[in-house]
Scaffold this active site. Structure first.
Site, PDB file in Angstrom:
ATOM      1  N   ARG A  76       1.743  -8.566   0.319  1.00  0.00           N
ATOM      2  CA  ARG A  76       1.521  -9.573  -0.722  1.00  0.00           C
ATOM      3  C   ARG A  76       0.764 -10.782  -0.167  1.00  0.00           C
ATOM      4  O   ARG A  76       1.067 -11.926  -0.491  1.00  0.00           O
ATOM      5  CB  ARG A  76       2.845 -10.036  -1.331  1.00  0.00           C
ATOM      6  N   ASP A 100      -6.417  -4.391   7.547  1.00  0.00           N
ATOM      7  CA  ASP A 100      -6.134  -4.277   6.117  1.00  0.00           C
ATOM      8  C   ASP A 100      -5.541  -2.894   5.877  1.00  0.00           C
ATOM      9  O   ASP A 100      -5.651  -2.008   6.724  1.00  0.00           O
ATOM     10  CB  ASP A 100      -7.435  -4.472   5.339  1.00  0.00           C
ATOM     11  N   ARG A 115       0.279   3.870  -5.091  1.00  0.00           N
ATOM     12  CA  ARG A 115       0.018   2.538  -5.639  1.00  0.00           C
ATOM     13  C   ARG A 115       0.447   2.555  -7.100  1.00  0.00           C
ATOM     14  O   ARG A 115       0.018   3.411  -7.870  1.00  0.00           O
ATOM     15  CB  ARG A 115      -1.468   2.192  -5.542  1.00  0.00           C
TER      16      ARG A 115
END
Length: 1105
Positions: A772, A387, A583
């Protein structure tokens, strides 16, 4: 009125066959024609496997499902039923030992489960009965009972909230034990409930229990078992699901059993040795009847057959002889190996837990081992799926800048600027811009699920993100915040820097303090929760003047299509610029008219009360409301890299592992992280397969996809040389939407072709980025690679609940003890505090675990072949009479006592190369890749070594016995002396062989190796030196002592041991490895490891004590 509301809440308005009717307080409604109490399960939770009554049969059944155990049971029964040459004790005792040890271990683990169950089931709860509060054990709660729960207690079953001590009829709960989220969730009482619950008469009609946590009836009113009541003194609720029908119990399921590659190799080798065993039995049985067919051999004068033997069917006699030979040679199958392997894995896992390098002072925790069955898999990893947020990055968000109406703003820690703002782009109309600034900051203060945690005078203020506290210095007006995601806290803090402070939520009223220090109040009407599909969240609030506003924040791809197109261009440039390292979130708002809000309110309420397709109906309403919005601005939040993240990724790639990043973030942000982590280098050519690259006016999307896949395949696969000599590195990027097309194209014919091309391209790239990604897609990617050709070993690592699916799917799952809850840790096989610890876990612990257990497995088969081969050869010299070569005590004790402890100590403590060298030279990891030490080539070497030494033991001693007189008094040795000498040479040779292979000596190694040999000598003297009353015949009485009185026996034992070990000693001395420093590498490896293809060994120095 209340009954209608309850029925509507729980499905009364929908015709549903599969439903249940519940009477609140077990009181039937007045208009009920006939009251028939329904039968529901009690509230007991059962996570244990066994009871006192079924433990023995159930555990035995499970253990004998293992092939080796069942095989030895059959052998034992054959020994009991058929007249076999060896006692049933010889196979029965080892089998009993294995079964007993395993049963004790499993029984102990189940006792712990029983204890945990009893703590839950015997917990006292308060139930309202006949107007009184009665204390009951939790397991005695029934469906329909009205239960009282006080603050900080967990709910004993699934409850519908009827009454709360809070004036606004709400309560706060945390569901960390269910879904890993420790943010406080708000739940509401059923409207219009009578305050006197004793007089309440109502029925609930609801769906049957289902495990989905997020598709529950009336989610705002349902309190789930396992959740904890917070910030609310007391609530009352009616039990709707109890015991094993609660959502927590329905979600409790054991992890699927993961099998390591070593286990599969053991089974393959076991089949080979089983074939050898059967072949030996067939050969001996055949030769026995060939020999007996000669005249005088079948019935010599000194051994006449009885009448019963003469009448026995010949084929039956042949079959029993075959079984007898099977029993005689059955010790070639090492049943005790399974126990040794289990002990090695269990005890070896403590070295990970005890490793001080894994201790993180920040969270005061070290590594955690949830399963010890996969230790050796850590040394075989070929693909790492990681991740991004919280794993590669710290998930420690810091507000950097924002963009309002196209103008960029940065904050400086100085009050020389007005309100702390630095406007870098200079607005034209300052008054108009100030209004937009305030609107933007109000949106940041209102559009979230953050809760304020007020600290008392003596309390230390912290920010809490899913149970992780972050210590902060206490300022005058600073507050602690509670949130499910750290970026929400960062945005609220960012608004505080600019003068707007969120004061908290009370009774559905959100309070904020503006720049003028005035308190503004907004009534919270609805929260449109965030989900990974929509990638946005919204709130609907009402101002004091009666205006209804919708504030929305989310990913740019989710927000841009829902706002006015002319507003997008002003913001897009800033978003794309900041996406390279930060982000980003876009913020939008919409003013709702009374009619629009009425439609939205009705739709939301109906969707939340729906029993069927609730999620789909909610999303439809969300999409309807979140349209036609005005884009206000965007935020940029920095998520720093984890400590030593780049070095760790570089080491993994150097070890030959392919690293894939699977993230839900946007491509630009994830790409910048990959560059920062050195997964992508400056010279890496990126092959992009996203919706953007699929846009083509000439071709349809799928046609363009096929064209790009074929082009990338030609470039990365067909035209590329082998990886070791490739001059061009490729990186591959794909997004979730494109992956969906690859996995599920419109034409099923293309599905396998797309997957095959996609997989081949990815396997030829140095790194792959999948952005995504939904959680399910992460698992799909892992499964696709895991089931590809060659079945490569996969590892998944993540820190959040959205990573659980890929952690469970991979061969090895690693959880990071991060800031997104502990669900990943709970579902992982191993948990580590930081990503940097993965390097040592794989390159050091994984490497050593694999080498140790591979040596253990090969050594067990080798020493058992050495043990049984002389027994097989002996049959050629005893007329195939099934006469055992060794005494029954030796047959029984060989694997249990004489040779078990040295190999166990070796498999726990051996370090053929020091940990420092392994960490500094990641390429060493490649040398044991692809199960190198348990392939057929090393297995063949060990087998040939066992055959050579077995032949040497037998014929060497036979050469000694060619001299008729071996003792000073002229007496000759008998057959038991023959077997004892062979056994002595055997025990000393296999033990000293292990001593030769040992490179890392500790006092434990010395103790078990020399202690085992001393114990054998002591036992042999003791066993043969006493007359044992329980033995019908004592074959070894003074045999061992007499044997050692012969100088010839001493000489032969010493010579045979030296000759057996001489080939390895000579190869150590004479072998000339290539490379200037290769010799140290070879000397620090166990001998069988040398036969692997080490011709391109790296010039490194290795540790050799």
């Amino acid at each position: 009125m209340l009954r209608r509301r309850l029925n509507r809440l729980c499905g009364g308005d929908e015709k549903r066959v599969d439903s249940r009717t519940i009477y609140v307080g077990h009181r039937p409604c007045p208009d009920t024609e006939a009251f028939i109490p329904s039968k529901f399960c009690d509230n007991r939770i059962v996570s244990s496997k066994y009871t006192v009554w079924n433990f023995l049969p159930k555990n035995l059944f499970e253990q004998f499902r293992r092939i080796a155990n069942f095989y030895f049971l059959i052998i034992f029964l054959v020994q009991v039923i058929v007249d076999t040459p060896t006692s049933p004790v010889t196979s029965g005792l080892p089998l009993f030992f294995v079964i007993t040890v395993t049963a004790i271990k499993q029984g102990y683990e189940d006792c712990l489960r029983h204890k945990a169950d009893n703590e839950v089931n015997k917990y006292l709860v308060t139930v309202l009965e006949d107007g009184r509060s009665v204390k009951k054990e939790s397991e005695k709660i029934k469906v329909g009972d009205v239960v009282e729960v006080v603050e900080d207690e967990t709910f004993p079953c699934d409850l519908i909230l009827l009454q709360s001590s809070r004036e606004d009829g709400t309560c706060f709960v945390t569901t960390a034990s269910l879904d890993g989220e420790s943010n406080h969730k708000t739940h509401y009482t059923v409207p219009d409930t009578e305050k006197d619950l004793q007089a309440l008469t109502a029925t609930i009609e609801c769906e049957q229990p289902q495990p989905d946590l997020y598709k529950s009836l009336g989610p705002e009113n349902l309190l789930l078992k396992g959740a904890t009541l917070k910030n609310t003194k007391k609530i009352y609720g009616v039990a709707v699901y109890t015991g094993m029908e609660t959502k927590m119990a329905l979600n409790y399921q054991g992890k699927s059993q993961k099998r390591s590659a070593v286990e599969k190799s053991i089974n393959a080798f076991l089949l080979v040795y089983l074939c050898i065993l059967i072949s030996k039995a067939v050969v001996c049985t055949t030769l026995k009847y060939v020999w007996q067919s000669k005249e005088g051999q079948d019935e010599p004068w000194y051994n006449q057959k009885t009448q019963k033997e003469k009448d026995t069917n010949m084929y039956l006699k042949m079959f029993t002889d075959f079984l007898s030979f099977m029993v005689l040679f059955n010790f070639i199958i090492p049943v005790s190996m399974y126990v040794t392997v289990e002990m090695q894995k269990f005890l070896g896992s403590f070295f990970i837990t005890w490793d001080k390098d894994f201790f993180d002072p920040e969270i005061q925790e070290g590594a955690l081992v949830n399963t010890s069955d996969l230790n050796e898999e850590l040394g075989q990893v070929e693909y790492v799926f990681t991740d991004k947020t919280g794993t590669l990055t710290q998930n420690n968000m810091e507000f950097i800048e924002c963009c309002i109406d196209g103008f960029q703003y940065k904050h400086r820690d100085t009050w020389s600027e007005v309100d702390g703002f630095t406007v870098t782009d200079g607005p034209v109309n300052k008054l108009q811009q100030k209004e937009k600034e305030e609107l933007f900051l109000r949106a940041l203060c209102l559009c979230h699920t953050v809760q304020v945690k007020e600290a008392g005078s003596e309390e230390v203020l912290t920010d809490q993100v899913d149970g992780i506290d972050e210590m902060r210095p206490q300022l005058e007006e600073e507050r602690g915040f509670i949130a499910s995601s750290p970026d929400e806290i960062a945005l609220v803090k960012g608004a505080m820097k600019y003068g707007f402070t969120f004061l908290g939520l009370e009774s559905k009223s959100m309070k904020i303090k503006n720049r003028e220090n005035n308190i503004e109040e907004y009534k919270l009407l609805h929260v449109l929760n965030f989900d990974p599909v929509r990638r946005r969240m919204s709130v609907i609030v009402q101002t004091k003047s009666g205006e209804t506003l919708l504030f929305c924040k989310g990913a740019d791809s989710s927000i841009f299509p829902r706002v006015k197109p002319e507003e997008v261009d002003r913001i897009r440039m800033h978003v794309e610029r900041n996406a390279t390292g930060y982000r980003t979130l876009c913020v939008a708002f919409k003013q709702l008219s009374a009619e629009e809000y009425a439609v939205a309110d009705t739709g939301l309420r109906e969707a939340r009360l729906a029993l069927q397709d609730r999620e789909e109906k909610l999303i439809a309403v969300y999409n309807q409301v979140e349209t036609g919005m005005s884009l206000i601005g965007a935020t940029a939040v920095e998520d720093r890299l984890q400590e030593e993240a780049a070095e760790t990724m570089e080491a993994l790639q150097g070890a030959g592992m392919k690293v894939w990043v699977l993230t839900g973030d946007k491509m630009e942000t994830a790409k910048s992280t990959c560059y920062a982590c050195r997964l992508f280098q400056r010279g890496t050519e990126l092959l992009e397969l996203t919706l953007r690259t699929l846009e083509d006016e000439r071709l349809k999307r799928e046609e363009k996809l096929r064209e790009l896949l074929q082009e990338y395949h030609r470039k990365a696969v067909q035209d590329a040389p082998s990886w070791s000599t490739a001059n061009q590195d490729y990186g591959f990027i794909i997004d979730g939407a494109t992956l969906s097309i690859v996995m599920n194209p419109q034409h099923e014919v293309d599905a396998s072709q797309y997957k095959s091309l996609f997989l081949q391209i990815c396997q030829n790239c140095t790194a792959v980025l999948c952005c995504r990604m939904a959680p399910l897609q992460k698992a799909q990617i892992v499964k696709m690679v895991k089931t590809s050709k060659g079945s490569p070993i996969t590892l998944s690592i993540g820190d959040g609940a959205n990573d659980v699916s890929m952690i469970l799917e991979a061969h090895v799952g690693i959880g990071i003890k991060g800031k997104e809850g502990r669900q990943a840790v709970r579902n992982s096989d191993y948990a580590i505090p930081k990503l940097k610890h993965l390097k040592k876990l794989l390159l050091a612990h994984g490497h050593l675990y694999y080498v140790r257990i591979a040596h253990l497995v090969q050594y067990f088969f080798y020493k058992n072949l050495c043990f049984i081969l002389p027994q097989f050869l002996y049959q050629f010299f005893c007329g195939y009479s099934q006469q055992p070569l060794y005494d029954a005590a030796y047959l029984t004790m060989y694997n249990i006592c004489f040779t078990s402890m040295p190999i166990l100590a070796y498999s726990l403590l051996e370090q053929h190369i020091s940990i420092e060298i392994l960490l500094d030279n990641a390429t060493l990891y490649r040398e044991i890749a692809n199960n190198a030490m348990l392939r057929w080539r090393p297995f063949l070497y060990w087998t040939l070594l066992g055959i050579f030494q077995g032949l040497l033991f037998f014929f060497g001693v036979r050469f000694l016995f060619s001299n008729p007189a071996l003792q000073d008094n002229g007496q000759v040795f008998g057959n038991w002396s023959y077997g004892t000498i062979v056994f002595t040479v055997l025990v000393f040779t296999v033990t000293l062989k292990l001593a030769l292979d040992t490179r890392h000596w500790t006092w434990i190694n010395h103790f078990v190796i020399w202690g085992s040999l001393a114990f054998y000598v002591f036992f042999s003297f003791f066993w043969g030196g006493i007359i044992w009353p329980f033995l019908k015949q004592q074959r070894l009485y003074f045999v061992f002592a007499n044997m050692l009185s012969s100088v010839s026996a001493w000489l032969v034992i010493i010579i045979l041991i030296i000759l057996s070990l001489l080939p390895e000693i000579l190869l150590v001395v004479l072998r000339k490895p290539r490379g200037p420093h290769s010799r140290q590498v070879y000397l620090s490896l166990p001998f069988p490891f040398w036969i692997l293809p080490f011709y391109h060994i790296h010039p490194i120095l290795c540790y050799s004590p």
